[in-house]
Every structure is written in C-alpha cells, then in structure tokens.
Design a protein around this motif. Structure first.
Motif, short mmCIF file in Angstrom:
data_model
loop_
_atom_site.label_atom_id
_atom_site.label_comp_id
_atom_site.label_asym_id
_atom_site.label_seq_id
_atom_site.Cartn_x
_atom_site.Cartn_y
_atom_site.Cartn_z
N TYR A 145 41.34 48.05 49.29
CA TYR A 145 41.37 46.74 48.54
C TYR A 145 41.29 46.93 47.05
O TYR A 145 42.11 46.14 46.27
CB TYR A 145 39.95 46.11 49.02
N ALA A 146 40.76 47.82 46.41
CA ALA A 146 40.60 48.03 45.02
C ALA A 146 41.96 48.47 44.77
O ALA A 146 42.28 48.18 43.48
CB ALA A 146 39.68 49.19 44.66
N GLU A 147 42.82 49.41 45.48
CA GLU A 147 44.05 49.58 45.01
C GLU A 147 44.96 48.28 44.94
O GLU A 147 45.88 48.14 44.25
CB GLU A 147 44.78 50.51 45.91
N MET A 148 44.70 47.50 45.99
CA MET A 148 45.55 46.31 46.04
C MET A 148 45.25 45.39 44.59
O MET A 148 46.11 44.76 44.19
CB MET A 148 45.19 45.44 47.32
N LEU A 149 43.93 45.30 44.58
CA LEU A 149 43.75 44.40 43.28
C LEU A 149 44.28 45.14 42.02
O LEU A 149 44.81 44.54 41.23
CB LEU A 149 42.19 44.57 42.89
N ALA A 150 44.27 46.52 41.74
CA ALA A 150 45.07 47.29 40.83
C ALA A 150 46.62 46.70 40.71
O ALA A 150 47.15 46.80 39.40
CB ALA A 150 44.66 48.65 40.70
N ALA A 151 47.06 46.55 41.77
CA ALA A 151 48.47 46.42 41.73
C ALA A 151 48.81 44.99 41.37
O ALA A 151 49.68 44.53 40.60
CB ALA A 151 49.07 46.66 43.17
N VAL A 152 48.04 43.96 41.98
CA VAL A 152 48.18 42.73 41.94
C VAL A 152 47.99 42.02 40.36
O VAL A 152 48.35 41.03 39.83
CB VAL A 152 47.87 41.62 42.77
N TYR A 153 46.92 42.65 39.81
CA TYR A 153 46.18 42.26 38.46
C TYR A 153 47.05 42.07 37.38
O TYR A 153 47.31 41.03 36.95
CB TYR A 153 44.86 42.93 38.20
N PRO A 154 47.81 43.19 37.13
CA PRO A 154 48.70 43.31 35.99
C PRO A 154 50.14 42.39 36.34
O PRO A 154 50.52 41.65 35.47
CB PRO A 154 49.15 44.50 35.84
N ALA A 155 50.30 42.12 37.53
CA ALA A 155 51.59 41.14 37.96
C ALA A 155 51.00 39.71 37.53
O ALA A 155 51.97 38.87 37.02
CB ALA A 155 51.79 41.02 39.41
N ILE A 156 49.95 39.37 37.87
CA ILE A 156 49.51 37.80 37.47
C ILE A 156 49.22 37.82 36.00
O ILE A 156 49.81 36.94 35.59
CB ILE A 156 48.17 37.66 38.55
#
Length: 503
Positions: A227-238
């Motif tokens: 889940y932390a890795e998922m957040l790390a992927a989506v945060y900069p995209a948003i």
C-alpha cells in the motif's frame, strides 16, 4: 462500516465488506447504552489538541448557508468549507430527489465512490478511459460547488486479483496513469477537463483498506508495504496533474481487529508508515463509530476525541504530523434487531459527534450516510428518508440536529473540554466555545440513553439553553439556585444542550 451483503443493496458502488465492523459494533451499542465498563486510556492518548496541522490554508469554519425552500436549489457553494460532510453514492445533481435537501443541510463536503475498473475496464495501449459515470458522480461539484472526496475503490480485473486489494497483475504505473488523468480531468483549469470543468481535489485511496483476508473480499490489510508503494506511485502523478490536489489515506476502520474476531489488521497503519507511506499522503483519514467508544476509553461515548488522540499518537510514533479527517461516522434511527435506537437518539449522536469534531481538531467529518439505504438494509442511518418513485425524502430529527449544529458550531471557536473536576461529574461532558466573542457551552450527561439529569454550573448572570433542534429549552438566572454568586446552575440530561450565558 457495513457488510458486503448490505452495501450491495445500496448502489453499485456501495460494496464493502470492510464495513463489517458495524454489524458487531451496532450489536455492542446496546451494551454501551446500558452502562459499559470503563476502559483505561494510556497517558500517551491524552488530550493533544494544539499545534496540529490543518487541511489547507483555505479551510474555514465560518460558512453559513441559508435555509432553502423545498426544490429551489439554484445555489452554488463555490467550494467554501466547513467541517460538515455527508456520504452519497452515484449521481446526485440538481434533478436528484436529494439535491435540495443536500443544499439545505448545510454540508459542504460530499464523499462518493468511484471505480478505476469502470473507467478503464479493458487493458489497452494506449489507455482508453470511459468517464461518463464518474462525470455524473461529480455533478455536485459542478452544479452545487460542493467539495467532493473521491474514494477510488474498484480495480479492473486485468490489473488486480481483488477489486479492493493490491494491484498485482499490472505495474503500478498503470494505476498512476489513471489517477493522473483523473486529477487532470477534474482540476478545473480548462485543459482536458470534464464538461463544465468541475473541480474535485480530494482523492482517497480505497475504503477501509486495513481489512485483511476475510472471505472473498481480500484487501490491503496484510499488505501495508505494498500500500505504501502504491501511494508512492500515485502521489507524484496526482501532484503533477494538479498541485492543489490532496491525497487522503484510505479511511481505515481501525477497530474490530482480527484478534477480536474482526476483519481489520491492527498493524496495517504501522506497516504503511514504517515503509515510508507517510511521505505520500497529505491527510490522515479514519472512521469512527460510537459503538466502539469504550475500546478507546470513552465508556460514555461517543469516543471521537479518544480515538483521534490514539490515531495522532500512532502517527507521532513515526514522526508523522498530518491533518486528520473522518470520512465515516454515524448512527441509525430505527429499532433494529439487536441494536435498538430511535430518531431522537440518532439526532443526539449528530450533536455529540460534531461537537467532538471541533474539540478534537478534526478538519471535517462525513456523516454516513445522507439518505436511508434501501428498505432491505436493516439500519436507517440517513439524515433523510429514502426517496422513491412516488415519494420525496423527508427530513428526520437527525437532519434538524445536523442543520442546527452547522448553524451553531460553524462560526464557533473551540476553547477547551472541561475536566471532571470542573464539572463535578465524570459523566457530564462539557465543551467550551466562543462565538461572536461570547461564551458558548455544549454539554450532555452520558451515556446517551440516561433519563436523569445532573447539575452543571457555568459563569454568568443569565443563560439561554437551546435543545439540539435549535428551540429554546429554558432561560435560567443566577439566583434561581438560591445563591447570587455569578454562576448559573443548569440541569443537564442525555440530550446535548447548547448553553449561551450572558455575563
């Protein structure tokens, strides 16, 4: 928090087993209301209500909204904010039977659910997005100027084994591409926007992701690292698509843990934070329901302050300081089997919970939900009744209490919670505010079903006491208790009272 079978009855987006905790929690409610045993709260969970982060520089609690005649809904909030929100599902624009009541409620936040799978059902290159349904879900942002929280909750089958679990069949970059396109479409900048350029800037990643492997609905509970890795992927995209957008941790249940025969993994949040997840969300988000109050050391309920303190303490263990929101809380109004309630008790919880939202410095709370679910769902937790083809929704007592709380508290500033030494009674919960430069108190005697009263003395020459619906309950003078000493003695019961002293 509701069972998969129950949420399936609401709307197609309403499908979460993580909410199973309400089934147990509501059963516990009868025990809590009959006088639960006290639970000790660790000292570290004591009041920590100062110097907390705020959700944004634009957050304000001064908005006042007018009462509107039925079905005259030409009013746009223009994204002003208070601390009051509601849960809805699906389309709710100006021709929805609930839209006028939504405007009249005074809420400024609307939480709704969207699905990645509905937008990108097919694995294609380049990606093909089908936005029609989400455009309709975000209609309140376009037509009413509401601040919407978009709960992203539904993976396509080609990307993940489980709809609400880890993305294990496609690279995280595919999810990041989708959320980047989502943030761009609803940023209101006129470039690649949805029709009408609606603005949606709050994105929540999955509902109650702390649920573990229970039945077929396996979520992220045992996959905090992923889940932390998922957040790390989506945060900069948003953030790249819309620097003003906010990423919310998915609203965790943080109750009814596996060791208590529940579905939720206690260590999920620890694992997310231990793996750097705190760097990739802007707002901490959790759910809070009164049946679990005793678990957090609040035998008289509703427990919002105590649970908030516990969540803050957990973040602090990892050096994380975030603004906090609660995207689910509430209570039902009907006499459900195993969980007796009444419209009056539901209304009391509205006042209690939102009073504690201010006392705990929670930026906003979403009442679950705005309207009653379908007739086959056992718990009527809406502020208004369910609409039908031949009947518009009707306002419940809780709606009136909600609107009164908006009117009373939105312009009030929290000062402090009185101690048992100050009230003279540990069961007498009293919260001091100022409003327009004058003192204001909100007080009640717990637990919620008590029928007796207890005396509360507040400074003042006279005091006007209002009930939770805004009606004047009584006017009391200093000498009414037989002593003119600059203090007023009031009898406080289980229904909260708004107290306006005059010096």
């Amino acid at each position: 928090m509701h069972t998969t079978a129950q949420r399936r009855l609401l709307q197609r987006a309403f499908h979460t087993v993580g909410g199973l905790c309400v089934a147990l929690g509501l059963a516990m409610l009868a025990l809590l209301m009959s006088g639960p045993a006290a639970h000790a709260m660790p000292a570290a969970y004591g009041p920590q209500l100062t110097n907390q982060a705020t959700v944004s520089d634009t957050l304000t609690n001064t908005v006042m909204l007018p009462y509107l005649p039925h079905y005259n809904c030409s009013y746009n909030l223009k994204h002003v904010t208070n601390r009051f929100g509601v849960q809805m599902y699906g389309y709710h624009g100006q021709d929805s039977p609930y839209f006028c009541e939504l405007i009249a409620s005074g809420a400024t936040w609307v939480r709704n659910e969207i699905s990645w799978g509905s937008v990108e059902p097919v694995d294609a290159s380049p990606a093909v997005y089908q936005w029609d349904y989400i455009d309709s879900v975000f209609t309140p942002a376009r037509e009413g100027g509401f601040n919407m929280i978009a709960t992203i909750n539904g993976n396509p089958a080609w990307a993940a084994t489980r709809a609400r679990g880890p993305i294990d069949k496609a690279p995280l970059s595919r999810f990041a591409d989708f959320v980047g396109a989502l943030a761009e479409r609803y940023d209101g900048d006129g470039i690649d926007d949805a029709p009408g350029s609606p603005v949606v800037e709050y994105f929540e990643f999955y509902n109650e992701p702390d649920a573990g492997n229970l039945g077929r609905d396996k979520r992220w509970g045992n996959y905090g690292k992923e889940y932390a890795e998922m957040l790390a992927a989506v945060y900069p995209a948003i953030k790249s698509a819309n620097p003003n957008a906010k990423v919310l941790l998915g609203g965790i249940a943080y109750d009814w843990f596996e060791e208590d025969n529940g579905p939720f993994v206690r260590t999920f949040l620890d694992t997310v934070l231990a793996n750097g997840g705190g760097n990739f969300f802007d707002i901490m988000n959790f759910h809070q329901y009164p049946p679990f109050a005793a678990s957090w050391g609040a035998p008289n309920g509703p427990g919002l302050i105590e649970k908030t303190n516990a969540v803050r303490a957990k973040l602090a263990e990892f050096g994380v300081n975030k603004p906090l929101v609660i995207t689910e809380s509430g209570a039902h109004s009907n006499d459900a089997v195993g969980s007796p309630m009444t419209p009056e008790l539901q209304a009391r919880y509205v006042t209690m919970l939102y009073t504690q939202v201010f006392a705990a410095n929670v930026d906003f709370m979403v009442w679950f939900m705005f309207y009653d679910p379908e007739a086959t769902y056992p718990y009527k937790n809406g502020l208004v009744s369910e609409a039908s083809s031949n009947a518009r929704p009707t306002r419940k007592l809780s709606f009136n209490a909600y609107r009164t709380a908006v009117d009373v508290l939105s312009q009030a500033n929290f000062v402090k919670a009185w101690t048992a030494a100050q009230t003279g009674n540990a069961d007498l919960l009293t919260y001091q505010f100022t409003k327009d430069g004058a003192p204001l108190y909100v007080a009640w005697l717990g637990p919620i079903t008590r029928t007796d009263t207890a005396p509360l003395r507040v400074p003042g020459r006279t005091a006007t006491v209002h009930d939770i619906y805004g009606a004047i309950r009584q006017v009391v003078a200093d000498a009414d208790d037989g002593v003119a000493d600059g203090k007023i003695t009031l009898q406080i019961g289980a229904q909260p009272a708004y107290i306006y002293p005059q010096p």
